[in-house]
Each structure stands twice: as C-alpha cells, then as structure tokens.
Design a protein around this motif. Structure first.
Motif, PDB file in Angstrom:
ATOM      1  N   PHE A 196      -3.313  -6.150 -15.514  1.00 37.91           N
ATOM      2  CA  PHE A 196      -2.180  -7.041 -15.629  1.00 37.91           C
ATOM      3  C   PHE A 196      -2.539  -8.384 -15.022  1.00 37.91           C
ATOM      4  CE2 PHE A 196       2.123  -7.879 -16.484  1.00 37.91           C
ATOM      5  CZ  PHE A 196       2.610  -8.682 -15.481  1.00 37.91           C
ATOM      6  N   LEU A 197      -2.211  -9.446 -15.712  1.00 36.69           N
ATOM      7  CA  LEU A 197      -2.457 -10.782 -15.195  1.00 36.69           C
ATOM      8  C   LEU A 197      -1.112 -11.370 -14.758  1.00 36.69           C
ATOM      9  CD1 LEU A 197      -4.871 -12.098 -17.959  1.00 36.69           C
ATOM     10  CD2 LEU A 197      -5.459 -11.099 -15.743  1.00 36.69           C
ATOM     11  N   PRO A 198      -0.753 -11.235 -13.460  1.00 38.32           N
ATOM     12  CA  PRO A 198       0.578 -11.666 -13.026  1.00 38.32           C
ATOM     13  C   PRO A 198       0.862 -13.150 -13.251  1.00 38.32           C
ATOM     14  CG  PRO A 198      -0.714 -10.791 -11.182  1.00 38.32           C
ATOM     15  CD  PRO A 198      -1.553 -10.702 -12.401  1.00 38.32           C
ATOM     16  N   LEU A 211       0.832  -1.215   0.000  1.00 38.16           N
ATOM     17  CA  LEU A 211       0.000   0.000   0.000  1.00 38.16           C
ATOM     18  C   LEU A 211       0.859   1.255   0.000  1.00 38.16           C
ATOM     19  CD1 LEU A 211      -2.921  -0.998   2.388  1.00 38.16           C
ATOM     20  CD2 LEU A 211      -2.874  -0.967  -0.111  1.00 38.16           C
ATOM     21  N   GLY A 212       0.504   2.153  -0.898  1.00 41.81           N
ATOM     22  CA  GLY A 212       1.227   3.415  -1.041  1.00 41.81           C
ATOM     23  C   GLY A 212       2.433   3.344  -1.963  1.00 41.81           C
ATOM     24  N   LYS A 213       2.766   2.146  -2.423  1.00 40.77           N
ATOM     25  CA  LYS A 213       3.917   1.987  -3.313  1.00 40.77           C
ATOM     26  C   LYS A 213       3.454   1.894  -4.765  1.00 40.77           C
ATOM     27  CE  LYS A 213       6.832  -0.260   0.042  1.00 40.77           C
ATOM     28  NZ  LYS A 213       7.567  -1.469   0.396  1.00 40.77           N
ATOM     29  N   PRO A 214       4.298   2.374  -5.683  1.00 41.28           N
ATOM     30  CA  PRO A 214       3.957   2.245  -7.105  1.00 41.28           C
ATOM     31  C   PRO A 214       4.071   0.793  -7.558  1.00 41.28           C
ATOM     32  CG  PRO A 214       5.950   3.588  -6.795  1.00 41.28           C
ATOM     33  CD  PRO A 214       5.514   3.122  -5.453  1.00 41.28           C
ATOM     34  N   ALA A 215       3.245   0.438  -8.511  1.00 46.74           N
ATOM     35  CA  ALA A 215       3.230  -0.930  -9.026  1.00 46.74           C
ATOM     36  C   ALA A 215       4.604  -1.358  -9.520  1.00 46.74           C
ATOM     37  CB  ALA A 215       2.195  -1.044 -10.139  1.00 46.74           C
ATOM     38  N   ASP A 216       5.321  -0.467 -10.177  1.00 51.08           N
ATOM     39  CA  ASP A 216       6.637  -0.810 -10.722  1.00 51.08           C
ATOM     40  C   ASP A 216       7.654  -1.109  -9.627  1.00 51.08           C
ATOM     41  OD1 ASP A 216       5.498  -0.368 -13.160  1.00 51.08           O
ATOM     42  OD2 ASP A 216       6.644   1.428 -13.631  1.00 51.08           O
ATOM     43  N   PHE A 267       6.452  -4.750  -8.294  1.00 53.03           N
ATOM     44  CA  PHE A 267       6.686  -5.735  -9.349  1.00 53.03           C
ATOM     45  C   PHE A 267       7.538  -5.093 -10.440  1.00 53.03           C
ATOM     46  CE2 PHE A 267       2.473  -6.926  -7.622  1.00 53.03           C
ATOM     47  CZ  PHE A 267       2.802  -8.197  -7.159  1.00 53.03           C
ATOM     48  N   PRO A 268       8.877  -5.134 -10.320  1.00 51.63           N
ATOM     49  CA  PRO A 268       9.735  -4.485 -11.314  1.00 51.63           C
ATOM     50  C   PRO A 268       9.478  -4.965 -12.743  1.00 51.63           C
ATOM     51  CG  PRO A 268      11.010  -5.130  -9.413  1.00 51.63           C
ATOM     52  CD  PRO A 268       9.635  -5.726  -9.237  1.00 51.63           C
ATOM     53  N   PHE A 269       9.055  -6.205 -12.906  1.00 44.01           N
ATOM     54  CA  PHE A 269       8.796  -6.708 -14.256  1.00 44.01           C
ATOM     55  C   PHE A 269       7.625  -5.999 -14.906  1.00 44.01           C
ATOM     56  CE2 PHE A 269       6.412  -9.500 -11.437  1.00 44.01           C
ATOM     57  CZ  PHE A 269       5.172  -9.541 -12.033  1.00 44.01           C
ATOM     58  N   PHE A 270       6.831  -5.294 -14.111  1.00 43.49           N
ATOM     59  CA  PHE A 270       5.727  -4.489 -14.639  1.00 43.49           C
ATOM     60  C   PHE A 270       6.256  -3.537 -15.708  1.00 43.49           C
ATOM     61  CE2 PHE A 270       1.532  -2.781 -12.920  1.00 43.49           C
ATOM     62  CZ  PHE A 270       0.925  -4.025 -12.891  1.00 43.49           C
ATOM     63  N   ALA A 271       7.252  -2.753 -15.333  1.00 44.55           N
ATOM     64  CA  ALA A 271       7.822  -1.772 -16.256  1.00 44.55           C
ATOM     65  C   ALA A 271       8.610  -2.449 -17.366  1.00 44.55           C
ATOM     66  CB  ALA A 271       8.719  -0.803 -15.497  1.00 44.55           C
ATOM     67  N   GLU A 272       9.324  -3.515 -17.010  1.00 39.52           N
ATOM     68  CA  GLU A 272      10.169  -4.200 -17.984  1.00 39.52           C
ATOM     69  C   GLU A 272       9.365  -4.906 -19.073  1.00 39.52           C
ATOM     70  OE1 GLU A 272      12.352  -6.813 -15.447  1.00 39.52           O
ATOM     71  OE2 GLU A 272      13.344  -5.151 -14.416  1.00 39.52           O
ATOM     72  N   SER A 273       8.186  -5.424 -18.709  1.00 42.22           N
ATOM     73  CA  SER A 273       7.416  -6.218 -19.663  1.00 42.22           C
ATOM     74  C   SER A 273       6.323  -5.435 -20.373  1.00 42.22           C
ATOM     75  CB  SER A 273       6.783  -7.417 -18.952  1.00 42.22           C
ATOM     76  OG  SER A 273       5.795  -6.987 -18.040  1.00 42.22           O
ATOM     77  N   ARG A 274       6.096  -4.192 -19.938  1.00 41.31           N
ATOM     78  CA  ARG A 274       5.018  -3.404 -20.539  1.00 41.31           C
ATOM     79  C   ARG A 274       5.367  -3.032 -21.969  1.00 41.31           C
ATOM     80  NH1 ARG A 274       4.100   0.267 -16.682  1.00 41.31           N
ATOM     81  NH2 ARG A 274       5.885   1.486 -17.289  1.00 41.31           N
ATOM     82  N   PRO A 275       4.521  -3.385 -22.908  1.00 40.97           N
ATOM     83  CA  PRO A 275       4.768  -2.974 -24.294  1.00 40.97           C
ATOM     84  C   PRO A 275       4.840  -1.445 -24.381  1.00 40.97           C
ATOM     85  CG  PRO A 275       3.019  -4.608 -24.195  1.00 40.97           C
ATOM     86  CD  PRO A 275       3.314  -4.191 -22.787  1.00 40.97           C
ATOM     87  N   PRO A 276       5.700  -0.921 -25.223  1.00 38.11           N
ATOM     88  CA  PRO A 276       5.895   0.527 -25.289  1.00 38.11           C
ATOM     89  C   PRO A 276       4.653   1.310 -25.704  1.00 38.11           C
ATOM     90  CG  PRO A 276       7.089  -0.573 -27.053  1.00 38.11           C
ATOM     91  CD  PRO A 276       6.528  -1.636 -26.162  1.00 38.11           C
ATOM     92  N   ASP A 277       3.723   0.667 -26.373  1.00 37.51           N
ATOM     93  CA  ASP A 277       2.535   1.387 -26.836  1.00 37.51           C
ATOM     94  C   ASP A 277       1.399   1.379 -25.813  1.00 37.51           C
ATOM     95  OD1 ASP A 277       2.219  -1.357 -27.180  1.00 37.51           O
ATOM     96  OD2 ASP A 277       0.826  -1.103 -28.844  1.00 37.51           O
TER      97      ASP A 277
END
Length: 86
Positions: free
Chosen positions: A77-79, A50-55, A58-68
């Motif tokens: 997101f389906l972890p 709580l209070g933390k950014p998703a990235d 879950f660091p892979f959030f930013a790494e796996s997000r398609p650029p578009d």
C-alpha cells in the motif's frame, strides 16, 4: 547462539537507520516491525501500531481496498498516494 544474536542486532540496526519506511506484518496482518522512518512519515510511533491490525491503524485500508484484492496476498500500500498496488 552468539552468531544469531549478532545477526539479529545487525538487522535491527539496518531497519532502524534505513531512510525508507519499513514495515513487517505477521500472518494476521498485524504490524510486527515499524521503523523510525515510518514514524516520521505517518506520525504514528511504533508503540502505537505494533501488534495492531493494519485496518485498525488506517481504517481507510479496508474502505479503499478493491474487492478483488486479497489482503493476505503479497500486496503493498502506498499511503501517500492512497492506492493499492500488487
């Protein structure tokens, strides 16, 4: 004011007892709600996220997000599948 408090309590009970993962982000993509099912699903307690950014959680959030894909858009997101869906 009493009706608002009762409605709030009712909503909290639904979220806490749901047998589905429920999370809510704020406008900065920081976790505001993380229910017990999400704790069991991910191994992270509400206190940890709580209070933390998703990235950050879950660091892979930013790494796996398609650029578009805009993270501020209505994206889920389906972890368990590690994939983004719109």
């Amino acid at each position: 004011e009493e009706a608002l408090r009762e409605a709030n309590q009712f909503n909290q009970e639904i979220i806490a007892s749901a047998q589905e993962g429920i999370i809510v982000y704020d406008s900065d993509i920081k976790y505001r709600v993380w229910n017990p099912y999400m704790e069991r699903l991910t191994g992270y307690s509400a206190e940890q996220v709580l209070g933390k950014p998703a990235d950050e959680v879950f660091p892979f959030f930013a790494e796996s997000r398609p650029p578009d894909i805009d993270p501020y858009d209505n994206v889920r997101f389906l972890p368990h599948e590690a994939s983004w869906i719109a």
